[in-house]
Design a protein around this motif. Structure first.
Motif, PDB file in Angstrom:
ATOM      1  N   VAL A   1       9.556  -7.601  -0.847  1.00 51.62           N
ATOM      2  CA  VAL A   1       9.144  -5.999  -1.532  1.00 51.62           C
ATOM      3  C   VAL A   1       8.309  -5.406  -0.403  1.00 51.62           C
ATOM      4  CG1 VAL A   1       8.405  -4.512  -3.270  1.00 51.62           C
ATOM      5  CG2 VAL A   1       9.243  -6.741  -3.742  1.00 51.62           C
ATOM      6  N   LEU A   2       8.831  -4.251   0.008  1.00 53.40           N
ATOM      7  CA  LEU A   2       8.043  -3.424   0.830  1.00 53.40           C
ATOM      8  C   LEU A   2       7.517  -2.128   0.126  1.00 53.40           C
ATOM      9  CD1 LEU A   2       9.177  -5.394   2.927  1.00 53.40           C
ATOM     10  CD2 LEU A   2       9.533  -3.178   4.326  1.00 53.40           C
ATOM     11  N   SER A   3       6.256  -1.745  -0.227  1.00 51.73           N
ATOM     12  CA  SER A   3       5.976  -0.724  -0.823  1.00 51.73           C
ATOM     13  C   SER A   3       5.190   0.175  -0.178  1.00 51.73           C
ATOM     14  CB  SER A   3       5.137  -1.045  -2.321  1.00 51.73           C
ATOM     15  OG  SER A   3       4.846  -0.138  -2.970  1.00 51.73           O
ATOM     16  N   ASP A   4       5.528   1.524  -0.195  1.00 48.56           N
ATOM     17  CA  ASP A   4       4.683   2.551   0.315  1.00 48.56           C
ATOM     18  C   ASP A   4       3.651   2.920  -0.605  1.00 48.56           C
ATOM     19  OD1 ASP A   4       3.944   4.958   1.301  1.00 48.56           O
ATOM     20  OD2 ASP A   4       5.953   5.888   1.642  1.00 48.56           O
ATOM     21  N   ARG A   5       2.542   2.231  -0.482  1.00 43.54           N
ATOM     22  CA  ARG A   5       1.249   2.388  -1.404  1.00 43.54           C
ATOM     23  C   ARG A   5       1.193   1.314  -2.484  1.00 43.54           C
ATOM     24  NH1 ARG A   5      -1.989   6.017   0.524  1.00 43.54           N
ATOM     25  NH2 ARG A   5      -1.173   8.376   1.442  1.00 43.54           N
ATOM     26  N   TYR A   6      -0.069   0.909  -2.638  1.00 46.83           N
ATOM     27  CA  TYR A   6      -0.206   0.031  -3.904  1.00 46.83           C
ATOM     28  C   TYR A   6      -1.589   0.198  -4.485  1.00 46.83           C
ATOM     29  CZ  TYR A   6       0.395  -4.341  -6.535  1.00 46.83           C
ATOM     30  OH  TYR A   6       0.145  -5.234  -7.562  1.00 46.83           O
ATOM     31  N   VAL A   7      -2.173  -0.768  -5.006  1.00 49.17           N
ATOM     32  CA  VAL A   7      -3.252  -0.506  -5.656  1.00 49.17           C
ATOM     33  C   VAL A   7      -4.681  -0.138  -4.713  1.00 49.17           C
ATOM     34  CG1 VAL A   7      -4.303  -2.879  -5.206  1.00 49.17           C
ATOM     35  CG2 VAL A   7      -4.996  -1.710  -7.068  1.00 49.17           C
ATOM     36  N   ASP A   8      -4.708  -0.466  -3.258  1.00 48.27           N
ATOM     37  CA  ASP A   8      -5.607  -0.147  -2.497  1.00 48.27           C
ATOM     38  C   ASP A   8      -5.687   1.426  -2.290  1.00 48.27           C
ATOM     39  OD1 ASP A   8      -6.712  -2.459  -1.603  1.00 48.27           O
ATOM     40  OD2 ASP A   8      -4.628  -2.955  -0.868  1.00 48.27           O
ATOM     41  N   SER A   9      -4.650   2.231  -2.353  1.00 48.64           N
ATOM     42  CA  SER A   9      -4.626   3.467  -2.519  1.00 48.64           C
ATOM     43  C   SER A   9      -5.532   4.155  -3.674  1.00 48.64           C
ATOM     44  CB  SER A   9      -3.163   4.185  -2.729  1.00 48.64           C
ATOM     45  OG  SER A   9      -2.457   4.313  -1.508  1.00 48.64           O
ATOM     46  N   SER A  10      -5.317   3.476  -4.843  1.00 50.13           N
ATOM     47  CA  SER A  10      -6.469   3.688  -5.927  1.00 50.13           C
ATOM     48  C   SER A  10      -7.730   3.542  -5.912  1.00 50.13           C
ATOM     49  CB  SER A  10      -5.869   3.130  -7.113  1.00 50.13           C
ATOM     50  OG  SER A  10      -4.524   3.657  -7.732  1.00 50.13           O
ATOM     51  N   LEU A  11      -8.013   2.484  -5.150  1.00 52.42           N
ATOM     52  CA  LEU A  11      -9.365   2.121  -4.542  1.00 52.42           C
ATOM     53  C   LEU A  11     -10.106   3.065  -3.775  1.00 52.42           C
ATOM     54  CD1 LEU A  11      -9.010  -1.492  -4.208  1.00 52.42           C
ATOM     55  CD2 LEU A  11     -10.132  -0.509  -6.192  1.00 52.42           C
ATOM     56  N   ALA A  12      -8.996   3.499  -2.711  1.00 53.90           N
ATOM     57  CA  ALA A  12      -9.396   4.564  -1.788  1.00 53.90           C
ATOM     58  C   ALA A  12      -9.682   6.008  -2.259  1.00 53.90           C
ATOM     59  CB  ALA A  12      -8.517   4.635  -0.515  1.00 53.90           C
ATOM     60  N   TYR A  13      -8.589   6.522  -2.927  1.00 54.99           N
ATOM     61  CA  TYR A  13      -8.510   7.946  -3.426  1.00 54.99           C
ATOM     62  C   TYR A  13      -9.381   8.219  -4.749  1.00 54.99           C
ATOM     63  CZ  TYR A  13      -4.727   9.339  -0.309  1.00 54.99           C
ATOM     64  OH  TYR A  13      -4.077   9.619   1.025  1.00 54.99           O
TER      65      TYR A  13
END
Length: 208
Positions: free
Chosen positions: A92-104
């Motif tokens: 699975v290749l995902s454009d964004r995951y949990v690290d986006s929530s951590l950063a934003y």
């Protein structure tokens, strides 16, 4: 054998989604089994949540509400798509995951990394990426790219002040430096160089 889980992160205007499309085309040519998804979204329910989160009209959205909506979309994504696909031996290749929530939300919104991590524990069920590719770029340059790209959809996060995007970048870099599954790519370089650097490490992860 379980499939590999690779996520792609970056500030607004980093070229992440463009490079990801090129990677997908190349992987298809090589016959590598994978599916492409995105967050927020990836499922019917997740896409409906995405429309609420990114709607430019929802400027009054509370930061905690925002974080919970991302986690809700992620929970559906993990349960309905990511886990079943990986268990079938498909990557699975995902454009964004949990690290986006951590950063934003954790970094830029000021809610804190610990709170966002806690909120996302039931959402992810411990599913972590085998690799996270972070496309790093100066926020000024990223926003300039967005302004020059008339075909790109402008969402609610694009409209945030420059200081917000600077905080996002700092949070991403801090997260990456404290993790063992990140690869940081200089997204300010020409697109062919960015693609080659990203593809090399993605291909290695998928085939090793």
């Amino acid at each position: 054998m379980r499939g590999k889980f690779i996520t792609f992160e970056g500030c607004e205007g980093s070229g992440k989604s463009t490079i990801l499309r090129l990677i997908v085309e190349k992987l298809k040519e090589e016959g590598i089994r994978f599916i492409l998804s995105r967050e927020p979204g990836g499922t019917k329910i997740g896409e409906e949540i995405r429309s609420v989160i990114l709607d430019k009209a929802n400027t009054e959205m509370d930061p905690v509400t925002e974080a919970l909506l991302y986690a809700a979309s992620r929970r559906q994504h993990v349960q309905e798509l990511i886990i079943p696909t990986l268990n079938k031996g498909i990557s699975v290749l995902s454009d964004r995951y949990v690290d986006s929530s951590l950063a934003y939300q954790g970094g830029a919104r000021g809610l804190g990394i610990e709170l966002i991590a806690k909120i996302n524990e039931p959402a992810t069920e411990g599913v972590k990426p085998d690799l996270t590719v972070l496309f790093d770029i100066n926020p000024e340059e990223g926003l300039k790219r967005i302004a020059q790209n008339a075909s790109r959809e402008v969402n609610r996060l694009d409209l945030e002040a420059l200081d917000f995007h600077k905080k996002v970048r700092k949070a991403f870099l801090d997260i990456a430096k404290s993790s063992d599954h990140f690869a940081i790519i200089d997204a300010s370089k020409p697109i062919d160089e960015v693609f080659e650097a990203a593809y090399k490490i993605v291909h290695k992860t998928l085939t090793e």
